[in-house]
Design a protein around this motif. Structure first.
Motif, PDB file in Angstrom:
ATOM      1  N   TRP A 265       0.853  -1.202   0.000  1.00 19.87           N
ATOM      2  CA  TRP A 265       0.000   0.000   0.000  1.00 19.87           C
ATOM      3  C   TRP A 265       0.886   1.248   0.000  1.00 19.87           C
ATOM      4  O   TRP A 265       1.771   1.381   0.827  1.00 19.87           O
ATOM      5  CB  TRP A 265      -0.875  -0.023   1.253  1.00 19.87           C
ATOM      6  N   ASP A 266       0.675   2.137  -0.918  1.00 20.98           N
ATOM      7  CA  ASP A 266       1.460   3.379  -1.037  1.00 20.98           C
ATOM      8  C   ASP A 266       2.955   3.127  -1.272  1.00 20.98           C
ATOM      9  O   ASP A 266       3.751   4.064  -1.159  1.00 20.98           O
ATOM     10  CB  ASP A 266       1.327   4.267   0.212  1.00 20.98           C
ATOM     11  N   ASP A 267       3.329   1.899  -1.530  1.00 19.51           N
ATOM     12  CA  ASP A 267       4.747   1.557  -1.721  1.00 19.51           C
ATOM     13  C   ASP A 267       5.641   2.128  -0.626  1.00 19.51           C
ATOM     14  O   ASP A 267       6.764   2.557  -0.892  1.00 19.51           O
ATOM     15  CB  ASP A 267       5.228   2.064  -3.102  1.00 19.51           C
ATOM     16  N   ASP A 268       5.124   2.137   0.591  1.00 16.23           N
ATOM     17  CA  ASP A 268       5.890   2.780   1.662  1.00 16.23           C
ATOM     18  C   ASP A 268       5.972   1.885   2.900  1.00 16.23           C
ATOM     19  O   ASP A 268       5.141   1.972   3.804  1.00 16.23           O
ATOM     20  CB  ASP A 268       5.211   4.115   2.019  1.00 16.23           C
ATOM     21  N   PRO A 269       7.010   1.039   2.964  1.00 10.66           N
ATOM     22  CA  PRO A 269       7.113   0.099   4.096  1.00 10.66           C
ATOM     23  C   PRO A 269       7.177   0.806   5.450  1.00 10.66           C
ATOM     24  O   PRO A 269       6.746   0.253   6.455  1.00 10.66           O
ATOM     25  CB  PRO A 269       8.428  -0.640   3.837  1.00 10.66           C
ATOM     26  N   ALA A 270       7.690   2.047   5.466  1.00  8.96           N
ATOM     27  CA  ALA A 270       7.826   2.723   6.763  1.00  8.96           C
ATOM     28  C   ALA A 270       6.453   2.965   7.390  1.00  8.96           C
ATOM     29  O   ALA A 270       6.312   2.982   8.603  1.00  8.96           O
ATOM     30  CB  ALA A 270       8.568   4.048   6.587  1.00  8.96           C
ATOM     31  N   VAL A 271       5.443   3.139   6.557  1.00 11.77           N
ATOM     32  CA  VAL A 271       4.103   3.428   7.074  1.00 11.77           C
ATOM     33  C   VAL A 271       3.218   2.182   7.076  1.00 11.77           C
ATOM     34  O   VAL A 271       2.383   2.011   7.955  1.00 11.77           O
ATOM     35  CB  VAL A 271       3.433   4.538   6.211  1.00 11.77           C
ATOM     36  N   THR A 272       3.410   1.301   6.124  1.00  8.58           N
ATOM     37  CA  THR A 272       2.462   0.198   5.975  1.00  8.58           C
ATOM     38  C   THR A 272       3.074  -1.174   6.278  1.00  8.58           C
ATOM     39  O   THR A 272       2.641  -2.190   5.742  1.00  8.58           O
ATOM     40  CB  THR A 272       1.830   0.196   4.572  1.00  8.58           C
ATOM     41  N   THR A 305       8.975 -11.754  15.395  1.00  6.49           N
ATOM     42  CA  THR A 305       8.016 -12.834  15.670  1.00  6.49           C
ATOM     43  C   THR A 305       6.595 -12.362  15.396  1.00  6.49           C
ATOM     44  O   THR A 305       5.639 -13.109  15.594  1.00  6.49           O
ATOM     45  CB  THR A 305       8.131 -13.311  17.131  1.00  6.49           C
ATOM     46  N   LEU A 306       6.468 -11.119  14.962  1.00  5.75           N
ATOM     47  CA  LEU A 306       5.164 -10.586  14.571  1.00  5.75           C
ATOM     48  C   LEU A 306       5.386  -9.661  13.374  1.00  5.75           C
ATOM     49  O   LEU A 306       6.330  -8.859  13.374  1.00  5.75           O
ATOM     50  CB  LEU A 306       4.533  -9.824  15.731  1.00  5.75           C
ATOM     51  N   ALA A 307       4.569  -9.819  12.362  1.00  7.49           N
ATOM     52  CA  ALA A 307       4.703  -8.980  11.166  1.00  7.49           C
ATOM     53  C   ALA A 307       3.329  -8.505  10.725  1.00  7.49           C
ATOM     54  O   ALA A 307       2.350  -9.261  10.793  1.00  7.49           O
ATOM     55  CB  ALA A 307       5.369  -9.778  10.035  1.00  7.49           C
ATOM     56  N   GLU A 308       3.274  -7.267  10.274  1.00  6.14           N
ATOM     57  CA  GLU A 308       2.025  -6.719   9.717  1.00  6.14           C
ATOM     58  C   GLU A 308       2.366  -5.966   8.444  1.00  6.14           C
ATOM     59  O   GLU A 308       3.368  -5.246   8.400  1.00  6.14           O
ATOM     60  CB  GLU A 308       1.390  -5.718  10.692  1.00  6.14           C
ATOM     61  N   ILE A 309       1.542  -6.147   7.429  1.00  7.98           N
ATOM     62  CA  ILE A 309       1.710  -5.336   6.215  1.00  7.98           C
ATOM     63  C   ILE A 309       0.326  -4.963   5.666  1.00  7.98           C
ATOM     64  O   ILE A 309      -0.654  -5.651   5.916  1.00  7.98           O
ATOM     65  CB  ILE A 309       2.531  -6.048   5.101  1.00  7.98           C
ATOM     66  N   VAL A 310       0.297  -3.867   4.929  1.00 13.30           N
ATOM     67  CA  VAL A 310      -0.947  -3.462   4.269  1.00 13.30           C
ATOM     68  C   VAL A 310      -0.704  -3.496   2.769  1.00 13.30           C
ATOM     69  O   VAL A 310       0.299  -2.954   2.272  1.00 13.30           O
ATOM     70  CB  VAL A 310      -1.375  -2.037   4.693  1.00 13.30           C
ATOM     71  N   LEU A 311      -1.615  -4.158   2.072  1.00 17.79           N
ATOM     72  CA  LEU A 311      -1.436  -4.339   0.627  1.00 17.79           C
ATOM     73  C   LEU A 311      -2.567  -3.686  -0.154  1.00 17.79           C
ATOM     74  O   LEU A 311      -3.694  -3.542   0.350  1.00 17.79           O
ATOM     75  CB  LEU A 311      -1.399  -5.835   0.298  1.00 17.79           C
ATOM     76  N   ALA A 312      -2.250  -3.311  -1.384  1.00 14.23           N
ATOM     77  CA  ALA A 312      -3.261  -2.799  -2.307  1.00 14.23           C
ATOM     78  C   ALA A 312      -3.375  -3.778  -3.458  1.00 14.23           C
ATOM     79  O   ALA A 312      -2.375  -4.389  -3.862  1.00 14.23           O
ATOM     80  CB  ALA A 312      -2.812  -1.439  -2.841  1.00 14.23           C
ATOM     81  N   VAL A 313      -4.580  -3.951  -3.960  1.00 12.51           N
ATOM     82  CA  VAL A 313      -4.784  -4.793  -5.142  1.00 12.51           C
ATOM     83  C   VAL A 313      -5.247  -3.854  -6.256  1.00 12.51           C
ATOM     84  O   VAL A 313      -6.365  -3.342  -6.231  1.00 12.51           O
ATOM     85  CB  VAL A 313      -5.821  -5.895  -4.879  1.00 12.51           C
ATOM     86  N   ASP A 314      -4.355  -3.624  -7.195  1.00 12.02           N
ATOM     87  CA  ASP A 314      -4.635  -2.621  -8.223  1.00 12.02           C
ATOM     88  C   ASP A 314      -5.428  -3.212  -9.378  1.00 12.02           C
ATOM     89  O   ASP A 314      -4.861  -3.516 -10.435  1.00 12.02           O
ATOM     90  CB  ASP A 314      -3.299  -2.048  -8.746  1.00 12.02           C
ATOM     91  N   ASN A 315      -6.709  -3.391  -9.181  1.00 13.65           N
ATOM     92  CA  ASN A 315      -7.584  -3.778 -10.293  1.00 13.65           C
ATOM     93  C   ASN A 315      -8.969  -3.146 -10.073  1.00 13.65           C
ATOM     94  O   ASN A 315      -9.197  -2.467  -9.058  1.00 13.65           O
ATOM     95  CB  ASN A 315      -7.643  -5.307 -10.451  1.00 13.65           C
TER      96      ASN A 315
END
Ligand code: BG6
Length: 460
Positions: A265-272, A305-315
């Motif tokens: 999401w937003d191509d920004d790992p620092a935020v997402t 031991t814990l990971a979170e990411i936010v993704l976008a699906v561009d369609n």
């Protein structure tokens, strides 16, 4: 070379003495062998341990014990099982192993990623019998380049449809139920899009900690162990377009398509993206040391031991809808579910009071259930809304996840296996996060074992 007998198969397990074989693979195999249409199978184990047939048979019997349900078939296979000591990274030794396997051979690489790569390289010189199938465990490679190189190596050995990249989440009955829920009902599918959905959360919080797996896990971490593999597979099933059939090509094409459209999401790992690891704490009556103090862990490696990411699906279907993925270990609660949160209704009529929460569709992966949170008029004042939950529990599938995946392998059906291009896409999606974490751009947070994880989660 032995003459192939099309009805007969040999499961050759490379890494027979390992933990994965005992804990997951053999119990899954026992459950499969106990079914009426079980394959006609010989079992050969290979590894560096100086074991003999008797030692291996004891291991197989022990692992089969609880899963076989009293059936005679698994016990018969265990009684005939053979063990060969071998360095599976050596071509000569692989030849010797293959020559001792009757019928069609299924080679299961129950090995760490680097040894799997070395064994595949060595297989190039060994003559593979027609129809040989290769079964590989996750992680498939350790990054996109590694996965690509491994795919190229495998493509020189057998055709893609004979390569089974195992993701046992694809064998979980509730994960497969996503297909029934979405495509065998009229009421959900038309609203699963950006006109109606505000966000999707896919969460797999475990109360299990390291469980003595430092040798593997300390090199993997939560992002590689769970998110890059299992959770992206779940997301693909939730977000893909409807396949015309569940034929391997159709299903895997749809999954590949949606994963190709997925990015951070937003191509920004620092935020997402967020990462954290547990400190000492208590879960129930278990007192856990800090992850960094667990035997075999190198604290300086900063494994999360814990990971979170936010993704976008561009369609068209999903543009603008965040997909939030999270997995963590040593957490207080076992929250294992995918949650679709719908947008608010366009207008709640004036005079209807108490609207607070949007509708949610929840698909639970343990306990296995589907729940729908909806708003109805409450029991007392009919003009005040009360939320209720419609809920249905699923029974367990006929087979445990590993049994389900193995059934596909022995039937020569790759539907539930991860296709090569998809494995590469999954690495491509998480790679900006891995790079940013390695560069220290995202701090490694801490949470006490037995807590809900660090505050301010990206998931809701
Ligand atoms: C495995 C991971 O693939 O999946 C483990 O390596 C995780 O870390 C496990 O605990 C979760 O799956 P399940 O089916 O055991 O809940």
């Amino acid at each position: 070379m032995m003459t192939p007998d099309p009805g007969r198969q040999t499961l050759l397990i490379l890494g027979a003495s390992g933990d994965l074989t005992a804990r997951l693979l053999l119990p899954g195999l026992a459950a499969l062998l106990a079914t009426p249409d079980a394959p006609d199978l010989s079992l050969v184990g290979a590894g560096m341990e100086d074991w003999d047939d008797q030692r291996w048979r004891r291991r197989v019997h022990d692992s089969f014990a609880t899963a076989a349900g009293g059936s005679a078939r698994p016990a018969a296979v265990a009684d005939q099982a053979r063990y060969l000591r071998a360095d599976v990274t050596q071509e000569q030794e692989l030849r010797r192993l293959l020559d001792s396997c009757p019928g069609r051979v299924v080679i299961y690489f129950a090995l760490p990623p680097a040894v799997t790569v070395a064994a595949c390289a060595a297989l190039r010189g060994a003559e593979l019998r027609p129809g040989t199938r290769l079964v590989l465990e996750k992680p498939f490679g350790t990054d996109a380049a590694g996965a690509r190189a491994l795919n190229e190596m495998l493509a020189r050995l057998v055709p893609e449809d004979q390569i089974h990249r195992v993701d046992h989440f694809l064998g979980k009955s509730t994960v497969l139920n996503i297909l029934g829920l979405r495509f065998a009902n009229r009421i959900f599918e038309p609203v699963l899009n950006n006109a109606h959905v505000a966000g999707v959360d896919i969460v797999f919080d475990e109360d299990l900690a390291l469980e003595g797996r430092a040798g593997y896990y300390d090199h993997a971490g939560a992002l590689r162990d769970m998110v890059q593999s299992h959770l992206l597979q779940v997301m693909a099933l939730l977000a893909m377009e409807a396949p015309p059939s569940l034929d391997a090509r159709e299903l895997r094409d749809r999954k590949a398509e949606v994963l190709r459209a997925t990015r951070l999401w937003d191509d920004d790992p620092a935020v997402t993206s967020r990462r954290a690891r547990y400190t000492a704490g208590t879960i129930g009556d278990r007192r856990l040391p800090a992850y960094a103090d667990e035997p075999g862990v190198e604290a300086a490696r900063q494994t999360e031991t814990l990971a979170e990411i936010v993704l976008a699906v561009d369609n068209w279907r999903w543009a603008g809808v965040p997909f939030r993925l999270r997995s963590g270990k040593a957490l207080a609660g076992r929250r294992k579910e995918a949650v679709v949160t719908f947008r608010q209704p366009p207008h709640v009529p004036d005079g209807l009071r108490g609207y607070e929460q949007p509708d949610r569709l929840r698909i639970g992966f343990g306990p296995d259930q589907v729940r729908l949170d909806v708003n109805v008029n409450g029991p007392d004042d009919p003009y005040v809304i009360d939320p209720v939950t419609l809920s249905a529990d699923f029974g367990p599938g006929e087979l445990p996840p590993y049994g389900e995946v193995l059934r596909g392998v022995f039937d020569g059906d790759p539907t539930l296996s991860v296709r090569g291009d998809t494995a590469e896409q999954c690495w491509r999606i998480v790679e900006p996060v891995l790079t940013s974490w390695q560069g220290g751009a995202v701090p490694l947070l801490e949470y006490p074992a037995g807590s809900a994880g660090p505050g301010d989660s990206l998931v809701s």
